[in-house]
Scaffold this motif. Structure first.
Motif, PDB file in Angstrom:
ATOM      1  N   PRO A 282       0.832  -1.206   0.000  1.00  0.00           N
ATOM      2  CA  PRO A 282       0.000   0.000   0.000  1.00  0.00           C
ATOM      3  C   PRO A 282       0.863   1.252   0.000  1.00  0.00           C
ATOM      4  N   GLY A 283       0.223   2.376  -0.255  1.00  0.00           N
ATOM      5  CA  GLY A 283       0.918   3.655  -0.139  1.00  0.00           C
ATOM      6  C   GLY A 283       1.301   3.903   1.307  1.00  0.00           C
ATOM      7  N   PRO A 284       2.038   4.957   1.560  1.00  0.00           N
ATOM      8  CA  PRO A 284       2.510   5.229   2.925  1.00  0.00           C
ATOM      9  C   PRO A 284       1.380   5.606   3.876  1.00  0.00           C
ATOM     10  N   PRO A 285       1.655   5.494   5.170  1.00  0.00           N
ATOM     11  CA  PRO A 285       0.660   5.938   6.162  1.00  0.00           C
ATOM     12  C   PRO A 285       0.497   7.458   6.069  1.00  0.00           C
ATOM     13  N   PRO A 286      -0.545   7.995   6.689  1.00  0.00           N
ATOM     14  CA  PRO A 286      -0.733   9.448   6.626  1.00  0.00           C
ATOM     15  C   PRO A 286       0.405  10.194   7.304  1.00  0.00           C
ATOM     16  N   SER A 287       0.658  11.380   6.833  1.00  0.00           N
ATOM     17  CA  SER A 287       1.681  12.243   7.421  1.00  0.00           C
ATOM     18  C   SER A 287       1.320  12.549   8.873  1.00  0.00           C
ATOM     19  N   LEU A 288       2.328  12.571   9.722  1.00  0.00           N
ATOM     20  CA  LEU A 288       2.092  12.879  11.139  1.00  0.00           C
ATOM     21  C   LEU A 288       1.570  14.296  11.341  1.00  0.00           C
ATOM     22  N   LYS A 289       1.751  15.144  10.354  1.00  0.00           N
ATOM     23  CA  LYS A 289       1.295  16.532  10.455  1.00  0.00           C
ATOM     24  C   LYS A 289      -0.107  16.731   9.880  1.00  0.00           C
ATOM     25  N   SER A 290      -0.702  15.656   9.350  1.00  0.00           N
ATOM     26  CA  SER A 290      -1.993  15.774   8.668  1.00  0.00           C
ATOM     27  C   SER A 290      -3.176  15.765   9.634  1.00  0.00           C
ATOM     28  N   ARG A 291      -4.291  16.266   9.136  1.00  0.00           N
ATOM     29  CA  ARG A 291      -5.544  16.235   9.885  1.00  0.00           C
ATOM     30  C   ARG A 291      -6.000  14.779  10.053  1.00  0.00           C
ATOM     31  N   GLU A 292      -5.797  13.973   9.003  1.00  0.00           N
ATOM     32  CA  GLU A 292      -6.172  12.558   9.063  1.00  0.00           C
ATOM     33  C   GLU A 292      -5.435  11.852  10.197  1.00  0.00           C
ATOM     34  N   TRP A 293      -4.136  12.121  10.316  1.00  0.00           N
ATOM     35  CA  TRP A 293      -3.355  11.511  11.396  1.00  0.00           C
ATOM     36  C   TRP A 293      -3.912  11.934  12.749  1.00  0.00           C
ATOM     37  N   ALA A 294      -4.182  13.218  12.918  1.00  0.00           N
ATOM     38  CA  ALA A 294      -4.678  13.712  14.202  1.00  0.00           C
ATOM     39  C   ALA A 294      -6.029  13.075  14.544  1.00  0.00           C
ATOM     40  N   THR A 295      -6.906  12.953  13.567  1.00  0.00           N
ATOM     41  CA  THR A 295      -8.221  12.339  13.795  1.00  0.00           C
ATOM     42  C   THR A 295      -8.067  10.884  14.218  1.00  0.00           C
ATOM     43  N   ASP A 296      -7.277  10.121  13.466  1.00  0.00           N
ATOM     44  CA  ASP A 296      -7.056   8.702  13.801  1.00  0.00           C
ATOM     45  C   ASP A 296      -6.374   8.552  15.153  1.00  0.00           C
ATOM     46  N   TYR A 297      -5.357   9.357  15.386  1.00  0.00           N
ATOM     47  CA  TYR A 297      -4.597   9.345  16.641  1.00  0.00           C
ATOM     48  C   TYR A 297      -5.534   9.548  17.834  1.00  0.00           C
ATOM     49  N   ASN A 298      -6.363  10.586  17.752  1.00  0.00           N
ATOM     50  CA  ASN A 298      -7.248  10.909  18.878  1.00  0.00           C
ATOM     51  C   ASN A 298      -8.329   9.853  19.088  1.00  0.00           C
ATOM     52  N   GLU A 299      -8.791   9.230  18.009  1.00  0.00           N
ATOM     53  CA  GLU A 299      -9.758   8.148  18.151  1.00  0.00           C
ATOM     54  C   GLU A 299      -9.126   6.938  18.831  1.00  0.00           C
ATOM     55  N   ILE A 300      -7.944   6.573  18.418  1.00  0.00           N
ATOM     56  CA  ILE A 300      -7.244   5.442  19.045  1.00  0.00           C
ATOM     57  C   ILE A 300      -6.930   5.759  20.503  1.00  0.00           C
ATOM     58  N   LYS A 301      -6.491   6.955  20.755  1.00  0.00           N
ATOM     59  CA  LYS A 301      -6.163   7.355  22.126  1.00  0.00           C
ATOM     60  C   LYS A 301      -7.402   7.267  23.024  1.00  0.00           C
ATOM     61  N   GLU A 302      -8.538   7.724  22.511  1.00  0.00           N
ATOM     62  CA  GLU A 302      -9.765   7.726  23.316  1.00  0.00           C
ATOM     63  C   GLU A 302     -10.379   6.338  23.476  1.00  0.00           C
ATOM     64  N   PHE A 303     -10.461   5.579  22.379  1.00  0.00           N
ATOM     65  CA  PHE A 303     -11.170   4.302  22.427  1.00  0.00           C
ATOM     66  C   PHE A 303     -10.263   3.090  22.636  1.00  0.00           C
ATOM     67  N   GLY A 304      -8.973   3.210  22.316  1.00  0.00           N
ATOM     68  CA  GLY A 304      -8.075   2.062  22.377  1.00  0.00           C
ATOM     69  C   GLY A 304      -7.319   1.888  23.675  1.00  0.00           C
ATOM     70  N   GLY A 305      -7.501   2.792  24.607  1.00  0.00           N
ATOM     71  CA  GLY A 305      -6.788   2.708  25.874  1.00  0.00           C
ATOM     72  C   GLY A 305      -7.312   1.600  26.772  1.00  0.00           C
ATOM     73  N   LYS A 306      -6.421   1.045  27.552  1.00  0.00           N
ATOM     74  CA  LYS A 306      -6.776  -0.050  28.459  1.00  0.00           C
ATOM     75  C   LYS A 306      -7.931   0.324  29.381  1.00  0.00           C
ATOM     76  N   THR A 307      -7.955   1.547  29.852  1.00  0.00           N
ATOM     77  CA  THR A 307      -8.975   1.977  30.814  1.00  0.00           C
ATOM     78  C   THR A 307      -9.982   2.948  30.196  1.00  0.00           C
ATOM     79  N   SER A 308     -10.204   2.876  28.900  1.00  0.00           N
ATOM     80  CA  SER A 308     -11.111   3.801  28.216  1.00  0.00           C
ATOM     81  C   SER A 308     -12.524   3.720  28.782  1.00  0.00           C
ATOM     82  N   ASN A 309     -13.081   4.879  29.072  1.00  0.00           N
ATOM     83  CA  ASN A 309     -14.479   4.969  29.489  1.00  0.00           C
ATOM     84  C   ASN A 309     -15.380   5.310  28.303  1.00  0.00           C
TER      85      ASN A 309
END
Length: 149
Positions: free
Chosen positions: A14-41
């Motif tokens: 596949p093509g490369p992952p999204p740029s770390l400076k992109s809006r797409e990266w920030a959206t995915d990052y924040n979703e994983i951070k919120e929902f993927g955490g061990k203690t996510s509420n």
């Protein structure tokens, strides 16, 4: 490894992952951070169950499907053996291709990204030095995902 049926391990890279400076990266990052955490509420019980389902990988995850197909189609012993061999070859080529891409891009895992967000030059991603994922992190790069072939 040399693949069985693919011309090369990178044939379907596949093509490369999204740029770390992109809006797409920030959206995915924040979703994983919120929902993927061990203690996510934020994660529902169904989302937790789904995440835990996808933790299973390898033959124990994929071979039951092939065995069900053999039974459903009432294949003979010879046809069953041939089908299972072709299935294993296909699965192996998929692993070869995905790990070729993983080590080509060497993209960091969520635990590394979230604990080091201060290094990505994206103001929309906040660092959390103590964040833990829902389960143990595999010892290979993140991108592309190898779970849902």
């Amino acid at each position: 490894m040399r693949p069985f049926g693919l011309a090369s391990p990178s044939q379907f890279r596949p093509g490369p992952p999204p740029s770390l400076k992109s809006r797409e990266w920030a959206t995915d990052y924040n979703e994983i951070k919120e929902f993927g955490g061990k203690t996510s509420n934020s994660r529902s019980a169904q989302q937790t169950e789904t995440a835990r389902f996808w933790l299973m990988v390898g033959p124990q995850a994929y071979h039951p499907l092939a065995r069900q197909m053999v039974l459903e189609r009432h294949l003979s012993l010879i046809d069953s053996a041939r089908f299972m061999a072709l299935f294993a070859i296909t699965l192996t080529d998929a692993y070869i291709a995905v790990f070729d891409a993983k080590y080509h891009y060497e993209f960091w895992r969520p635990i590394t990204a979230i604990r080091n967000a201060d290094l990505n030059d994206n103001p929309d991603t906040a660092r959390d030095a103590t964040w833990q994922p829902i389960d143990n992190t595999p010892m290979h790069p993140e991108y592309p995902c190898a779970t849902a072939f």
